[in-house]
Design a protein around this motif. Sequence first.
Motif, PDB file in Angstrom:
ATOM      1  N   UNK A 172      84.519 -35.291  33.752  1.00  0.00           N
ATOM      2  CA  UNK A 172      83.396 -36.150  34.140  1.00  0.00           C
ATOM      3  C   UNK A 172      82.237 -36.043  33.148  1.00  0.00           C
ATOM      4  N   UNK A 173      81.793 -34.830  32.791  1.00  0.00           N
ATOM      5  CA  UNK A 173      80.742 -34.740  31.763  1.00  0.00           C
ATOM      6  C   UNK A 173      81.167 -35.313  30.412  1.00  0.00           C
ATOM      7  N   UNK A 174      82.447 -35.157  30.063  1.00  0.00           N
ATOM      8  CA  UNK A 174      82.914 -35.700  28.791  1.00  0.00           C
ATOM      9  C   UNK A 174      82.795 -37.221  28.770  1.00  0.00           C
ATOM     10  N   UNK A 175      83.320 -37.878  29.800  1.00  0.00           N
ATOM     11  CA  UNK A 175      83.303 -39.340  29.836  1.00  0.00           C
ATOM     12  C   UNK A 175      81.881 -39.870  29.977  1.00  0.00           C
ATOM     13  N   UNK A 176      81.095 -39.242  30.838  1.00  0.00           N
ATOM     14  CA  UNK A 176      79.701 -39.661  31.004  1.00  0.00           C
ATOM     15  C   UNK A 176      78.923 -39.430  29.708  1.00  0.00           C
ATOM     16  N   UNK A 177      79.151 -38.279  29.090  1.00  0.00           N
ATOM     17  CA  UNK A 177      78.452 -37.962  27.855  1.00  0.00           C
ATOM     18  C   UNK A 177      78.783 -38.946  26.746  1.00  0.00           C
ATOM     19  N   UNK A 178      80.067 -39.303  26.616  1.00  0.00           N
ATOM     20  CA  UNK A 178      80.462 -40.250  25.569  1.00  0.00           C
ATOM     21  C   UNK A 178      79.817 -41.613  25.783  1.00  0.00           C
ATOM     22  N   UNK A 179      79.646 -42.003  27.048  1.00  0.00           N
ATOM     23  CA  UNK A 179      79.113 -43.332  27.344  1.00  0.00           C
ATOM     24  C   UNK A 179      77.594 -43.379  27.321  1.00  0.00           C
ATOM     25  N   UNK A 180      76.931 -42.304  27.734  1.00  0.00           N
ATOM     26  CA  UNK A 180      75.489 -42.355  27.976  1.00  0.00           C
ATOM     27  C   UNK A 180      74.682 -41.462  27.040  1.00  0.00           C
ATOM     28  N   UNK A 181      75.183 -40.238  26.769  1.00  0.00           N
ATOM     29  CA  UNK A 181      74.386 -39.255  26.032  1.00  0.00           C
ATOM     30  C   UNK A 181      74.644 -39.329  24.528  1.00  0.00           C
ATOM     31  N   UNK A 182      75.907 -39.431  24.138  1.00  0.00           N
ATOM     32  CA  UNK A 182      76.283 -39.330  22.731  1.00  0.00           C
ATOM     33  C   UNK A 182      75.865 -40.539  21.882  1.00  0.00           C
ATOM     34  N   UNK A 183      75.819 -41.788  22.412  1.00  0.00           N
ATOM     35  CA  UNK A 183      75.645 -42.949  21.527  1.00  0.00           C
ATOM     36  C   UNK A 183      74.462 -42.883  20.566  1.00  0.00           C
ATOM     37  N   UNK A 184      73.396 -42.190  20.894  1.00  0.00           N
ATOM     38  CA  UNK A 184      72.262 -42.096  19.976  1.00  0.00           C
ATOM     39  C   UNK A 184      72.677 -41.437  18.666  1.00  0.00           C
ATOM     40  N   UNK A 185      73.698 -40.567  18.717  1.00  0.00           N
ATOM     41  CA  UNK A 185      74.130 -39.862  17.512  1.00  0.00           C
ATOM     42  C   UNK A 185      74.789 -40.801  16.500  1.00  0.00           C
ATOM     43  N   UNK A 186      75.816 -41.592  16.882  1.00  0.00           N
ATOM     44  CA  UNK A 186      76.375 -42.527  15.895  1.00  0.00           C
ATOM     45  C   UNK A 186      75.370 -43.604  15.483  1.00  0.00           C
ATOM     46  N   UNK A 187      74.427 -43.914  16.380  1.00  0.00           N
ATOM     47  CA  UNK A 187      73.430 -44.924  16.032  1.00  0.00           C
ATOM     48  C   UNK A 187      72.555 -44.459  14.870  1.00  0.00           C
ATOM     49  N   UNK A 188      71.978 -43.252  14.982  1.00  0.00           N
ATOM     50  CA  UNK A 188      71.097 -42.787  13.904  1.00  0.00           C
ATOM     51  C   UNK A 188      71.915 -42.455  12.656  1.00  0.00           C
ATOM     52  N   UNK A 189      73.148 -41.992  12.833  1.00  0.00           N
ATOM     53  CA  UNK A 189      73.994 -41.752  11.667  1.00  0.00           C
ATOM     54  C   UNK A 189      74.291 -43.067  10.952  1.00  0.00           C
ATOM     55  N   UNK A 190      74.564 -44.112  11.738  1.00  0.00           N
ATOM     56  CA  UNK A 190      74.812 -45.422  11.149  1.00  0.00           C
ATOM     57  C   UNK A 190      73.588 -45.984  10.455  1.00  0.00           C
ATOM     58  N   UNK A 191      72.396 -45.722  11.011  1.00  0.00           N
ATOM     59  CA  UNK A 191      71.175 -46.118  10.323  1.00  0.00           C
ATOM     60  C   UNK A 191      71.059 -45.389   8.989  1.00  0.00           C
ATOM     61  N   UNK A 192      71.451 -44.104   8.994  1.00  0.00           N
ATOM     62  CA  UNK A 192      71.378 -43.318   7.773  1.00  0.00           C
ATOM     63  C   UNK A 192      72.326 -43.809   6.691  1.00  0.00           C
ATOM     64  N   UNK A 193      73.501 -44.261   7.095  1.00  0.00           N
ATOM     65  CA  UNK A 193      74.460 -44.780   6.117  1.00  0.00           C
ATOM     66  C   UNK A 193      74.136 -46.205   5.704  1.00  0.00           C
TER      67      UNK A 193
END
Length: 405
Positions: free
Chosen positions: A92-113
């Motif tokens: 449950x934390x894994x699926x919730x985290x991937x959907x709600x918590x983690x997305x900011x990480x690929x977003x700022x990484x994508x901004x960086x690239x």
Amino acid sequence: MDNPTRRHDIDALRVLAFGLLILYHLGMLYVAHWDFHLKSTHAAHWLQYPMIFLNRWRMELLFLISGLAVHFLRKRTSLPRLAWKRTVRLLLPLLFGMAVVVPIQPYVEGLGTGLVQPGFGQFLLRYWTGGPWPAHAFSGWNYGVTWNHLWYLAYLWNYTLILLLIMPLLESAPVRRVRERLEGLRGAALLVLPSLPLWLIGQLADHYPMTHALMGDWFAHALYGTIFLYGYLLGTSSRLWDELTRLRHISLTTALASFTVYIGLDRFADTLIGHAPTPLDIAIGVPLIQFTQYLYMWTALMAVLGWGRAHLNRPFRWLPYTREAVFPWYILHQSIMLGLAWPVLHMGLGPIAEPTLILLGTVLGCAVGHEIIRRIGWLRMFFGLEPKERQPRPLHYASLAQEHS
């Protein structure tokens, strides 16, 4: 009320290990020549050495403690119930985290690239539908979504279910006799023999480098799965724990010595031998480097457990709160850190002010997030927390009178 038989040292080590994880991930922003989602302009080469010092056993310690946890839980519940509880607590934390918590990480990484356009709302909608993304936009772009630092939960769930499946075999009479012999290891045998399988597993590293993608990550599975099993087998054997405590000075000395030899051979071999390595030098040196690496890993773990047993096995006042805080802080910390790092890295701050601000902001964000999560009943399960205990309704005087009338 705390369980009087609870191993407070294991709880304390778990808290400290996850705290160390936050510092390690902060270090990843600043260590030179190591890939990470974002990098500071203040990256330093010297940071590689303390990071390597931690890197060779930090995740292994978490998997070792997780194996110990299964041993403790097995004594209190049935296998099906344990499998269900661990599934809920991890997936449950894994699926919730991937959907709600983690997305900011690929977003700022994508901004960086430069391969993701500004606008988090638009990014999130695309992320939830699986992309597609430009090549190398962020770590895990080819999967559409990513679990980033939450890979540990996926791996731990798989190892736990596999362990529970083979539990009848582990609890059989022949295996119990083998375990009793292992529990009788003393002195140098305890500090060296368990490192040999790890050293053999290390031969897979060049062929199957760690990806944290679950599928095909054979070196990671062999290493972490073995350490997880070690933790389960270590269990509560008083003989082993007494020996770990007795050996704590020796295990610490051995760990420091083996780390020194490992770094010396790995980084300065050419200087030490005075010429470019010959095929014979390589044939001898590479296995020796690998052996000292895994000897360091194992003796460092043994030192941590031994010193922890000697000094942390007591009901510290801070332990119940931090024990609950570990899971929410783990899930939140990297997203808060990277979300905060993106603007801070562009402020032109110095090499001291910049990481200090990011660390303080991360700690504050995790603390506030935990305080919110622990107070909202339905949210707790998405961060690995037990449901809130229902408080009994207070009985009014009129109710008491009616009961006894």
